[in-house]
Design a protein around this motif. Structure first.
Motif, mmCIF file in Angstrom:
data_model
loop_
_atom_site.group_PDB
_atom_site.id
_atom_site.type_symbol
_atom_site.label_atom_id
_atom_site.label_comp_id
_atom_site.label_asym_id
_atom_site.label_seq_id
_atom_site.Cartn_x
_atom_site.Cartn_y
_atom_site.Cartn_z
ATOM 1 N N TYR A 164 0.836 -1.206 0.000
ATOM 2 C CA TYR A 164 0.000 0.000 0.000
ATOM 3 C C TYR A 164 0.875 1.262 0.000
ATOM 4 O O TYR A 164 0.581 2.235 -0.698
ATOM 5 N N ILE A 165 1.942 1.206 0.781
ATOM 6 C CA ILE A 165 2.845 2.356 0.862
ATOM 7 C C ILE A 165 3.496 2.616 -0.489
ATOM 8 O O ILE A 165 3.568 3.766 -0.948
ATOM 9 N N LEU A 166 3.951 1.555 -1.140
ATOM 10 C CA LEU A 166 4.569 1.719 -2.459
ATOM 11 C C LEU A 166 3.552 2.172 -3.506
ATOM 12 O O LEU A 166 3.898 2.912 -4.429
ATOM 13 N N ALA A 167 2.307 1.742 -3.355
ATOM 14 C CA ALA A 167 1.263 2.155 -4.296
ATOM 15 C C ALA A 167 1.049 3.665 -4.255
ATOM 16 O O ALA A 167 0.761 4.289 -5.278
ATOM 17 N N GLU A 168 1.225 4.248 -3.069
ATOM 18 C CA GLU A 168 1.029 5.686 -2.917
ATOM 19 C C GLU A 168 2.323 6.478 -2.968
ATOM 20 O O GLU A 168 2.300 7.703 -3.130
ATOM 21 N N ASN A 169 3.442 5.761 -2.821
ATOM 22 C CA ASN A 169 4.743 6.436 -2.820
ATOM 23 C C ASN A 169 5.700 5.700 -3.755
ATOM 24 O O ASN A 169 6.659 5.050 -3.302
ATOM 25 N N PRO A 170 5.479 5.776 -5.056
ATOM 26 C CA PRO A 170 6.295 5.027 -6.005
ATOM 27 C C PRO A 170 7.769 5.429 -6.034
ATOM 28 O O PRO A 170 8.598 4.687 -6.561
ATOM 29 N N ASP A 171 8.099 6.581 -5.472
ATOM 30 C CA ASP A 171 9.497 7.017 -5.456
ATOM 31 C C ASP A 171 10.282 6.420 -4.290
ATOM 32 O O ASP A 171 11.502 6.564 -4.223
ATOM 33 N N MET A 172 9.596 5.759 -3.381
ATOM 34 C CA MET A 172 10.268 5.128 -2.243
ATOM 35 C C MET A 172 11.058 3.908 -2.701
ATOM 36 O O MET A 172 10.695 3.235 -3.667
#
Length: 236
Positions: A164-172
């Protein structure tokens, strides 16, 4: 909508409300995700070691059987092994990316946004991060489970919000998302466990439908988990 410390019943209620009128597309998205390997769970490991003993006569019979095989058989066998390995790698890579896309899809559902099947494939450009995240979480959980099962499960819950975090923060990066998930899940691991446990009754009912009920249960669960993420990310 995302008040602090919702109960499992409230998360399920949010999921049902969000899925109203969207069940067909949610079921289709879940099916596609499963077929492409996106429903992988880092706490699920299956080991099937079938060790059998045989007497000397059996060993000789096996050797004689192999000697009767045509000369081209080893080449075909090795080709099949290589193809299987390539397939497994591609399945893992595609599944890793699709899992993040599916998380994005479910966040759109609970946010009452414009959830589309295309969301599942919207994260293909971050396949390296997706693969790294799944590989790292799987390896860490596996190593912990080799020591003790319970600590391994706890560690798995630490990284439950990574997709979920990567879905909203693709630059992470994968590690950044994993650290963010670990921080987010402090004090929330038990709540997620209880939420998962609350679906057991529905899962039992699915048995009596010859498994067909899982096509409805899975989107319901995933929407509830997305609602859970919305709360813990909002309060983090």
């Amino acid at each position: 909508m995302y008040s602090i410390n919702k109960t499992s019943a409230e998360f399920r209620s949010i999921a049902r409300l969000a899925l109203k009128g969207k069940w067909p597309i949610a079921i289709l998205a879940g099916l596609i995700t499963v077929l492409l390997g996106g429903s992988f769970s880092p706490t699920t490991f299956e080991f099937n070691f079938n060790v059998t003993s045989s007497d000397t006569g059996s060993a000789l019979d096996l050797g004689n059987s192999i000697s009767l095989l045509p000369d081209w058989f080893p080449a075909i066998a090795w080709t099949m092994v290589i193809v299987a390995i390539i397939y497994a790698i591609l399945y893992f890579v595609i599944g890793s990316v699709v899992a993040i896309g599916y998380a994005k899809f479910n966040l759109e559902i609970v946010d009452h946004g414009d959830a589309k099947i295309g969301d599942i494939f919207s994260c293909m450009n971050m396949w390296k991060t997706a693969v790294a995240a799944r590989l790292l979480t799987s390896l860490i959980v596996f190593l912990w489970m080799l020591l003790l099962i319970i600590p391994g499960i706890v560690v798995a819950y630490n990284y439950a919000m990574t997709d979920y975090i990567l879905a909203e923060n693709p630059d992470m990066t994968a590690r950044e998302a994993m650290r963010a998930s670990k921080e987010m899940m402090k004090g929330n691991r038990w709540r997620l466990f209880v939420l998962e446990l609350s679906f057991i009754g529905w899962a039992i009912l699915c048995v009596f439908t010859c498994g067909l009920g899982t096509f409805v249960l899975a989107p319901y669960q995933e929407a509830a988990y997305a609602a859970f993420y919305r709360e813990v990310s909002f309060t983090e």
